[in-house]
Every structure is written in C-alpha cells, then in structure tokens.
Scaffold this motif. Sequence first.
Motif, mmCIF file in Angstrom:
data_model
loop_
_atom_site.group_PDB
_atom_site.id
_atom_site.type_symbol
_atom_site.label_atom_id
_atom_site.label_comp_id
_atom_site.label_asym_id
_atom_site.label_seq_id
_atom_site.Cartn_x
_atom_site.Cartn_y
_atom_site.Cartn_z
ATOM 1 N N ALA A 93 -4.145 27.541 -21.433
ATOM 2 C CA ALA A 93 -2.688 27.709 -21.265
ATOM 3 C C ALA A 93 -2.374 29.132 -20.791
ATOM 4 O O ALA A 93 -1.544 29.326 -19.889
ATOM 5 N N GLU A 94 -3.048 30.110 -21.377
ATOM 6 C CA GLU A 94 -2.809 31.502 -20.973
ATOM 7 C C GLU A 94 -3.251 31.716 -19.530
ATOM 8 O O GLU A 94 -2.556 32.371 -18.747
ATOM 9 N N THR A 95 -4.394 31.123 -19.176
ATOM 10 C CA THR A 95 -4.883 31.256 -17.798
ATOM 11 C C THR A 95 -3.914 30.595 -16.821
ATOM 12 O O THR A 95 -3.651 31.124 -15.739
ATOM 13 N N LEU A 96 -3.372 29.442 -17.211
ATOM 14 C CA LEU A 96 -2.423 28.749 -16.337
ATOM 15 C C LEU A 96 -1.183 29.619 -16.092
ATOM 16 O O LEU A 96 -0.723 29.743 -14.945
ATOM 17 N N ASP A 97 -0.651 30.217 -17.129
ATOM 18 C CA ASP A 97 0.528 31.076 -16.954
ATOM 19 C C ASP A 97 0.232 32.197 -15.963
ATOM 20 O O ASP A 97 1.030 32.474 -15.053
ATOM 21 N N ALA A 98 -0.946 32.817 -16.130
ATOM 22 C CA ALA A 98 -1.331 33.924 -15.232
ATOM 23 C C ALA A 98 -1.541 33.414 -13.802
ATOM 24 O O ALA A 98 -1.169 34.067 -12.830
ATOM 25 N N MET A 99 -2.120 32.214 -13.692
ATOM 26 C CA MET A 99 -2.400 31.617 -12.379
ATOM 27 C C MET A 99 -1.100 31.378 -11.602
ATOM 28 O O MET A 99 -1.018 31.641 -10.406
ATOM 29 N N LEU A 100 -0.078 30.889 -12.299
ATOM 30 C CA LEU A 100 1.190 30.601 -11.624
ATOM 31 C C LEU A 100 1.819 31.894 -11.113
ATOM 32 O O LEU A 100 2.367 31.936 -10.010
#
Length: 186
Positions: A93-100
């Motif tokens: 989830a943290e990686t997804l936020d950063a990815m966006l």
Amino acid sequence: MRIILLGAPGSGKGTQGEKLVAHYGIPKISTGDALRAAVKAGTELGRKAKAVMDAGQLVANEIVIGIVEERLGQDDAKKGFILDGFPRNTAQAETLDAMLVRLGQPGISRAVHLAVADEEIIARLLDRAQKEGRDDDKEDVIRHRINVYNAETHPLLDYYGKQGKVVAVDGIGTMDQIFDRIVATL
Ligand code: ADP
C-alpha cells in the motif's frame, strides 16, 4: 476513479471488478489474474510464483509491485483503474501511494471493502474448488489464505481508513444487488 477492492479471498472482488470495468470504462488490474497468466505461460516468474500461490502464501512484494507498476504506466490506466488483489499488505500500500505520486497520478479515490463472514467465504471457495479446480482452492490452503488475509490484508482497512477512503459494502446478496451498493458509495 481509482478504486481498490478489498476483501477476503472469495468475497467477490473479481466479479464486482468486472462489472465496474463495464460501468466506468476503466481497466481492472488483478495481480492474481496476472500471476495465473504467468503460471500458464510457463514464464520464469510463473514458475517461481506457482509454488507460493499453491501454498496460499503471498508472492514476493517486488514481483507484484513490478506487475502493477508496469500496468499502471500504460495509457488506458491514466483515466482511472480498479485494483483487485493489490495491495495485500501495508508495504504494498505504501509503495502504491509512492508509485502514483511518481506517475503523476492523483491518489486512490476509494477502498471498497466487500464484507463477507469467514464461514461464508469458506463455503464459497469450496464450491469454487469443485467448479473451477484452482490449485489453491483446497480446504487447508483456503483456511491458510483466510489467515493470511486477516493478518496481512485486513489491516489495510485501517491504512485507508486513516485516509478517509474506506467504504464498507455488505458482500452478501445477488451480484447485481452488491454492485448497486458499491456504485452508490462511489
Ligand atoms: P484470492 O483473493 O481468491 O485468494 P487472487 O487471485 O487475488 O485470489 O490471488 C491468488 C494468489 O496469488 C494469492 O494467494 C497469492 O499467492 C498471489 N497474489 C495475488 N495478489 C498478490 C499480491 N498483491 N501480493 C502477493 N501475492 C499475491
């Protein structure tokens, strides 16, 4: 619309995700489908993932993150997307936020929680086991997947709850009833 479908295995994420695709005209990204396709194609990644999936464990974060990043970078995902089966733990989830942020996309709009009790989940997955014969739909593996869900994925309700993004939907009813409930929250 950038939607995450959250819910235990067998809660109906795949089915409702397809209906959302048709309704909103945005793509669905399912890490489970992508991994099963890799297994079927017999790629290196598929060979690595198969044993882990058959045991009901989570495939390594870097593998699923790579799948999602590749897909989210494609043009049709720019206007929105539905995520099914990802993120499945807090690190994802943290990686997804950063990815966006990195892709210059707005954050997640909503995390839709399809709520279904454990006993119902087990009954549905055993039924699916008979019909579809998925290698991870065996009773002991099913129980393990539910445990993994409760330990790793359920905490995401808190993660997205803190961001004010969680909507809970009763996952018991007909496919259309549940779909109408989802659309009413979006
Ligand atoms: P279900 O939700 O019915 O368990 P999925 O199709 O979403 O089924 O996933 C099947 C399997 O694929 C999981 O048990 C896991 O091994 C792997 N998998 C899918 N998505 C992820 C993910 N985001 N992170 C790690 N493993 C995953």
